[in-house]
Design a protein around this motif. Structure first.
Motif, short mmCIF file in Angstrom:
data_model
loop_
_atom_site.label_atom_id
_atom_site.label_comp_id
_atom_site.label_asym_id
_atom_site.label_seq_id
_atom_site.Cartn_x
_atom_site.Cartn_y
_atom_site.Cartn_z
N GLY A 48 0.81 -1.21 0.00
CA GLY A 48 0.00 0.00 0.00
C GLY A 48 0.84 1.26 0.00
N GLY A 49 2.05 1.17 -0.54
CA GLY A 49 2.93 2.32 -0.61
C GLY A 49 3.63 2.67 0.68
N PHE A 79 1.53 -4.48 -4.65
CA PHE A 79 0.82 -3.33 -5.17
C PHE A 79 -0.66 -3.63 -5.35
CE2 PHE A 79 5.16 -2.76 -6.76
CZ PHE A 79 5.43 -1.47 -6.33
N GLN A 80 -1.47 -2.60 -5.12
CA GLN A 80 -2.89 -2.66 -5.41
C GLN A 80 -3.13 -2.25 -6.87
OE1 GLN A 80 -4.38 0.14 -2.55
NE2 GLN A 80 -4.45 -1.35 -0.88
N GLU A 83 -2.01 1.25 -8.38
CA GLU A 83 -1.12 1.95 -7.46
C GLU A 83 0.15 2.41 -8.16
OE1 GLU A 83 1.43 0.88 -3.41
OE2 GLU A 83 -0.37 -0.27 -3.90
N THR A 86 6.49 4.29 -6.44
CA THR A 86 7.13 5.54 -6.05
C THR A 86 8.65 5.48 -6.23
OG1 THR A 86 7.47 4.92 -3.73
CG2 THR A 86 5.31 5.87 -4.33
#
Length: 303
Positions: A48-49, A79-80, A83, A86
């Motif tokens: 979720g980052g 990852f979702q 998403e 980053t």
């Protein structure tokens, strides 16, 4: 003293078979085969980052994993649907991968996606293209793989083709082993897991007749009584150690390859409160678990 033993004969034979040239699958593309299964370590540092290993840095995670000399590190990132990847995730991935490959040059790394989130082939392959362009992963683990294959077989077939056309392996989590779940043609491996720290090992052995089988601990971080949360917050070191020793010793008889939990499984419940992020079991903070994992890898999985 670290215990050492010869690698199980079934593992030697299987690894020799898998080390051959890749083969074309019915879904298209050329499979590289599953990652070398002799020393599997599970680590999840982003979901979720968000960073999932409080108190650790990419450098310390990389050093810990390197110490275990893995052949495969499972699902370092998850990852979702849709998403972003980053810049921080990319930088941390590169730091960890470089540290591990300094000790184990042939180590492979996978990224995890939730197969049930994707309703079309284009949607899924676009996500795969985005991730690989950022981190250049060696392969994929798909959560809810067999349910997704039953629900939308064309989407999973497209994922396999996309992976193999890019020289990547692809596998996923299987559920309902007793019902002989559908495994798409071209699948490189299947992952199985406990429920309430139980799995029918005869079903696992039957599944291994169909494909390579990896095993990891049950992981549902939003549930306080999930295996992951219980392993982290309910077990003590003695109980965690006993569980891993039992599973490690079952590999040869039941024909699976254990993924050892260095930075895994996960939980999102602390003191009965639902958190906004998941955190992982950290074997470094549970001494002497890292040394125990190293000894089990050497004894049961190959030195």
């Amino acid at each position: 003293m670290t215990l050492r033993a010869r690698r199980p004969l079934f593992a030697i034979a299987l690894a020799g078979l898998l080390a051959g040239c890749g083969s074309s699958s019915d879904s298209g593309g050329t499979s590289p085969g599953p990652p070398e299964p002799s020393r599997i370590v599970n680590a999840r540092v982003y979901q979720g980052g968000k960073w999932t290993a409080p108190g650790e840095t990419p450098e310390t995670v990389g050093a810990t994993l390197a110490k275990l000399k893995p052949t495969y590190v499972g699902s370092l990132l998850r990852f979702q649907l849709g998403e972003a990847v980053t810049a921080k995730e990319i930088s941390d991935w590169k730091t960890i991968v470089a540290a591990v490959r300094a000790a184990s040059p042939d180590a492979k790394f996978s990224v995890e996606l939730n197969a049930l989130e994707y309703t079309s082939a284009d949607q899924l392959t676009a996500m795969m293209d985005k991730v690989r362009s950022a981190v250049d992963n060696d392969g994929w683990l798909f959560d809810f793989y067999t349910p997704a294959a039953k629900l939308r077989p064309e989407v999973m077939d497209a994922a396999i083709t996309n992976a193999h056309e890019n020289g990547e392996f692809l596998g996923g989590n299987a559920f309902g082993l007793a019902k002989h779940p559908v495994i798409p043609a071209g699948t490189d491996y299947i992952a199985v897991q406990d429920t309430d720290f139980h799995i029918d090992l005869d079903d696992v052995r039957d599944l291994a007749k169909r494909t390579t089988v990896f095993f990891h601990m049950g992981n549902n971080p939003a549930l306080p009584k999930s295996d992951g949360c219980e392993f982290i917050t309910g077990f003590d070191n003695a109980k965690r150690t006993a569980y891993l020793r039992e599973r490690a010793g079952q590999q040869a008889q039941f024909h699976f390859h254990l993924g050892y939990p260095a930075f895994f499984p996960e939980c999102a419940i602390k003191n009965g409160v639902q958190l906004h992020r998941v955190f992982v079991y950290n074997a470094v903070k549970d001494p002497p678990m890292i040394d125990t994992i190293g000894s089990l890898l050497d004894r049961f999985d190959g030195s």
